[in-house]
Design a protein around this motif. Structure first.
Motif, PDB file in Angstrom:
ATOM      1  N   SER A 160       0.822  -1.214   0.000  1.00  0.00           N
ATOM      2  CA  SER A 160       0.000   0.000   0.000  1.00  0.00           C
ATOM      3  C   SER A 160       0.853   1.259   0.000  1.00  0.00           C
ATOM      4  O   SER A 160       0.440   2.298  -0.501  1.00  0.00           O
ATOM      5  CB  SER A 160      -0.918   0.012   1.219  1.00  0.00           C
ATOM      6  OG  SER A 160      -1.797  -1.080   1.155  1.00  0.00           O
ATOM      7  N   SER A 161       2.060   1.167   0.556  1.00  0.00           N
ATOM      8  CA  SER A 161       2.945   2.335   0.617  1.00  0.00           C
ATOM      9  C   SER A 161       3.758   2.512  -0.668  1.00  0.00           C
ATOM     10  O   SER A 161       4.543   3.444  -0.772  1.00  0.00           O
ATOM     11  CB  SER A 161       3.882   2.218   1.811  1.00  0.00           C
ATOM     12  OG  SER A 161       4.738   1.098   1.653  1.00  0.00           O
ATOM     13  N   GLY A 162       3.574   1.604  -1.630  1.00  0.00           N
ATOM     14  CA  GLY A 162       4.265   1.729  -2.914  1.00  0.00           C
ATOM     15  C   GLY A 162       5.592   1.002  -2.985  1.00  0.00           C
ATOM     16  O   GLY A 162       6.244   1.015  -4.025  1.00  0.00           O
ATOM     17  N   THR A 163       6.023   0.356  -1.903  1.00  0.00           N
ATOM     18  CA  THR A 163       7.258  -0.421  -1.947  1.00  0.00           C
ATOM     19  C   THR A 163       6.976  -1.789  -2.560  1.00  0.00           C
ATOM     20  O   THR A 163       5.825  -2.203  -2.662  1.00  0.00           O
ATOM     21  CB  THR A 163       7.864  -0.592  -0.534  1.00  0.00           C
ATOM     22  OG1 THR A 163       6.923  -1.298   0.282  1.00  0.00           O
ATOM     23  CG2 THR A 163       8.199   0.749   0.085  1.00  0.00           C
ATOM     24  N   GLU A 164       8.016  -2.471  -2.963  1.00  0.00           N
ATOM     25  CA  GLU A 164       7.875  -3.800  -3.553  1.00  0.00           C
ATOM     26  C   GLU A 164       8.701  -4.811  -2.760  1.00  0.00           C
ATOM     27  O   GLU A 164       9.773  -5.226  -3.198  1.00  0.00           O
ATOM     28  CB  GLU A 164       8.307  -3.788  -5.013  1.00  0.00           C
ATOM     29  CG  GLU A 164       7.427  -2.933  -5.890  1.00  0.00           C
ATOM     30  CD  GLU A 164       7.825  -2.987  -7.350  1.00  0.00           C
ATOM     31  OE1 GLU A 164       8.305  -4.049  -7.803  1.00  0.00           O
ATOM     32  OE2 GLU A 164       7.667  -1.975  -8.031  1.00  0.00           O
ATOM     33  N   PRO A 165       8.192  -5.224  -1.593  1.00  0.00           N
ATOM     34  CA  PRO A 165       8.958  -6.183  -0.800  1.00  0.00           C
ATOM     35  C   PRO A 165       8.989  -7.568  -1.450  1.00  0.00           C
ATOM     36  O   PRO A 165       8.051  -7.962  -2.145  1.00  0.00           O
ATOM     37  CB  PRO A 165       8.210  -6.235   0.526  1.00  0.00           C
ATOM     38  CG  PRO A 165       6.826  -5.789   0.207  1.00  0.00           C
ATOM     39  CD  PRO A 165       6.945  -4.844  -0.943  1.00  0.00           C
ATOM     40  N   MET A 166      10.099  -8.258  -1.236  1.00  0.00           N
ATOM     41  CA  MET A 166      10.229  -9.634  -1.692  1.00  0.00           C
ATOM     42  C   MET A 166       9.910 -10.529  -0.503  1.00  0.00           C
ATOM     43  O   MET A 166      10.507 -10.389   0.565  1.00  0.00           O
ATOM     44  CB  MET A 166      11.645  -9.922  -2.176  1.00  0.00           C
ATOM     45  CG  MET A 166      11.812 -11.349  -2.662  1.00  0.00           C
ATOM     46  SD  MET A 166      13.478 -11.694  -3.269  1.00  0.00           S
ATOM     47  CE  MET A 166      14.314 -12.074  -1.740  1.00  0.00           C
ATOM     48  N   LEU A 167       8.965 -11.409  -0.682  1.00  0.00           N
ATOM     49  CA  LEU A 167       8.614 -12.376   0.348  1.00  0.00           C
ATOM     50  C   LEU A 167       9.300 -13.682  -0.018  1.00  0.00           C
ATOM     51  O   LEU A 167       9.162 -14.157  -1.148  1.00  0.00           O
ATOM     52  CB  LEU A 167       7.098 -12.564   0.400  1.00  0.00           C
ATOM     53  CG  LEU A 167       6.269 -11.295   0.551  1.00  0.00           C
ATOM     54  CD1 LEU A 167       4.791 -11.611   0.401  1.00  0.00           C
ATOM     55  CD2 LEU A 167       6.555 -10.620   1.875  1.00  0.00           C
ATOM     56  N   GLU A 168      10.043 -14.254   0.919  1.00  0.00           N
ATOM     57  CA  GLU A 168      10.766 -15.487   0.600  1.00  0.00           C
ATOM     58  C   GLU A 168      10.834 -16.398   1.807  1.00  0.00           C
ATOM     59  O   GLU A 168      11.013 -15.943   2.936  1.00  0.00           O
ATOM     60  CB  GLU A 168      12.183 -15.182   0.129  1.00  0.00           C
ATOM     61  CG  GLU A 168      12.945 -16.442  -0.255  1.00  0.00           C
ATOM     62  CD  GLU A 168      14.338 -16.164  -0.786  1.00  0.00           C
ATOM     63  OE1 GLU A 168      14.544 -16.372  -1.985  1.00  0.00           O
ATOM     64  OE2 GLU A 168      15.199 -15.748   0.008  1.00  0.00           O
ATOM     65  N   ARG A 169      10.690 -17.664   1.543  1.00  0.00           N
ATOM     66  CA  ARG A 169      10.894 -18.699   2.538  1.00  0.00           C
ATOM     67  C   ARG A 169      11.734 -19.786   1.884  1.00  0.00           C
ATOM     68  O   ARG A 169      11.648 -20.020   0.682  1.00  0.00           O
ATOM     69  CB  ARG A 169       9.571 -19.303   3.010  1.00  0.00           C
ATOM     70  CG  ARG A 169       8.650 -18.328   3.722  1.00  0.00           C
ATOM     71  CD  ARG A 169       9.288 -17.837   5.020  1.00  0.00           C
ATOM     72  NE  ARG A 169       8.449 -16.906   5.724  1.00  0.00           N
ATOM     73  CZ  ARG A 169       8.428 -15.587   5.547  1.00  0.00           C
ATOM     74  NH1 ARG A 169       9.205 -15.029   4.646  1.00  0.00           N
ATOM     75  NH2 ARG A 169       7.656 -14.813   6.260  1.00  0.00           N
ATOM     76  N   VAL A 170      12.534 -20.475   2.698  1.00  0.00           N
ATOM     77  CA  VAL A 170      13.358 -21.586   2.213  1.00  0.00           C
ATOM     78  C   VAL A 170      12.947 -22.832   2.978  1.00  0.00           C
ATOM     79  O   VAL A 170      12.861 -22.822   4.203  1.00  0.00           O
ATOM     80  CB  VAL A 170      14.863 -21.292   2.423  1.00  0.00           C
ATOM     81  CG1 VAL A 170      15.701 -22.494   2.008  1.00  0.00           C
ATOM     82  CG2 VAL A 170      15.285 -20.055   1.647  1.00  0.00           C
ATOM     83  N   VAL A 171      12.675 -23.891   2.228  1.00  0.00           N
ATOM     84  CA  VAL A 171      12.282 -25.167   2.811  1.00  0.00           C
ATOM     85  C   VAL A 171      13.414 -26.152   2.563  1.00  0.00           C
ATOM     86  O   VAL A 171      13.904 -26.271   1.439  1.00  0.00           O
ATOM     87  CB  VAL A 171      10.975 -25.691   2.167  1.00  0.00           C
ATOM     88  CG1 VAL A 171      10.528 -26.979   2.825  1.00  0.00           C
ATOM     89  CG2 VAL A 171       9.880 -24.638   2.222  1.00  0.00           C
ATOM     90  N   ARG A 172      13.853 -26.857   3.622  1.00  0.00           N
ATOM     91  CA  ARG A 172      14.935 -27.833   3.490  1.00  0.00           C
ATOM     92  C   ARG A 172      14.368 -29.240   3.380  1.00  0.00           C
ATOM     93  O   ARG A 172      13.357 -29.556   4.007  1.00  0.00           O
ATOM     94  CB  ARG A 172      15.868 -27.755   4.689  1.00  0.00           C
ATOM     95  CG  ARG A 172      16.674 -26.480   4.696  1.00  0.00           C
ATOM     96  CD  ARG A 172      17.624 -26.469   5.836  1.00  0.00           C
ATOM     97  NE  ARG A 172      16.856 -26.362   7.078  1.00  0.00           N
ATOM     98  CZ  ARG A 172      17.368 -26.118   8.260  1.00  0.00           C
ATOM     99  NH1 ARG A 172      18.657 -25.975   8.388  1.00  0.00           N
ATOM    100  NH2 ARG A 172      16.609 -26.026   9.321  1.00  0.00           N
ATOM    101  N   PHE A 173      15.071 -30.080   2.627  1.00  0.00           N
ATOM    102  CA  PHE A 173      14.641 -31.461   2.426  1.00  0.00           C
ATOM    103  C   PHE A 173      15.809 -32.408   2.651  1.00  0.00           C
ATOM    104  O   PHE A 173      16.970 -32.032   2.484  1.00  0.00           O
ATOM    105  CB  PHE A 173      14.111 -31.653   0.993  1.00  0.00           C
ATOM    106  CG  PHE A 173      12.849 -30.884   0.739  1.00  0.00           C
ATOM    107  CD1 PHE A 173      11.620 -31.442   1.000  1.00  0.00           C
ATOM    108  CD2 PHE A 173      12.906 -29.578   0.270  1.00  0.00           C
ATOM    109  CE1 PHE A 173      10.454 -30.718   0.783  1.00  0.00           C
ATOM    110  CE2 PHE A 173      11.756 -28.847   0.048  1.00  0.00           C
ATOM    111  CZ  PHE A 173      10.525 -29.422   0.309  1.00  0.00           C
TER     112      PHE A 173
END
Length: 95
Positions: free
Chosen positions: A38-51
């Motif tokens: 909403s504030s105009g930023t472009e955050p990157m959402l990331e998660r890492v899953v280990r196997f």
């Protein structure tokens, strides 16, 4: 399968999965999405899953669905406290 991109039609958000290995040699899958807040930023959402093995990581990528991607996006937005303007209401609950 080593990678997958899922487009969420409601928000035109792409959720990307990429199978890889970390520095310790473990099989991992990175789940990533970019959103416009909403504030105009472009955050990157990331998660890492280990196997524990390559086969499990491949199955995870292959089985990942639009429902999974929506759940990931909802979880990350809530956890990060990111407000996204194009959501007139919260994302619906998914199993």
């Amino acid at each position: 399968m080593n990678f997958k991109i899922i487009l969420l039609p409601e928000t035109q958000t792409e959720v990307c999965l990429h199978r890889d290995r970390n520095e310790e040699g473990e099989e991992i899958v990175r789940i990533t999405a970019f959103v416009i807040s909403s504030s105009g930023t472009e955050p990157m959402l990331e998660r890492v899953v280990r196997f524990s093995d390559e086969k499990s990581a491949r199955f995870f990528v292959d089985d990942y669905s639009e429902v999974s991607a929506k759940g990931f996006l909802r979880f990350c937005l809530e956890e990060e406290g990111v407000r996204v303007g194009y959501f007139a209401k919260p994302l619906p609950e998914f199993p």
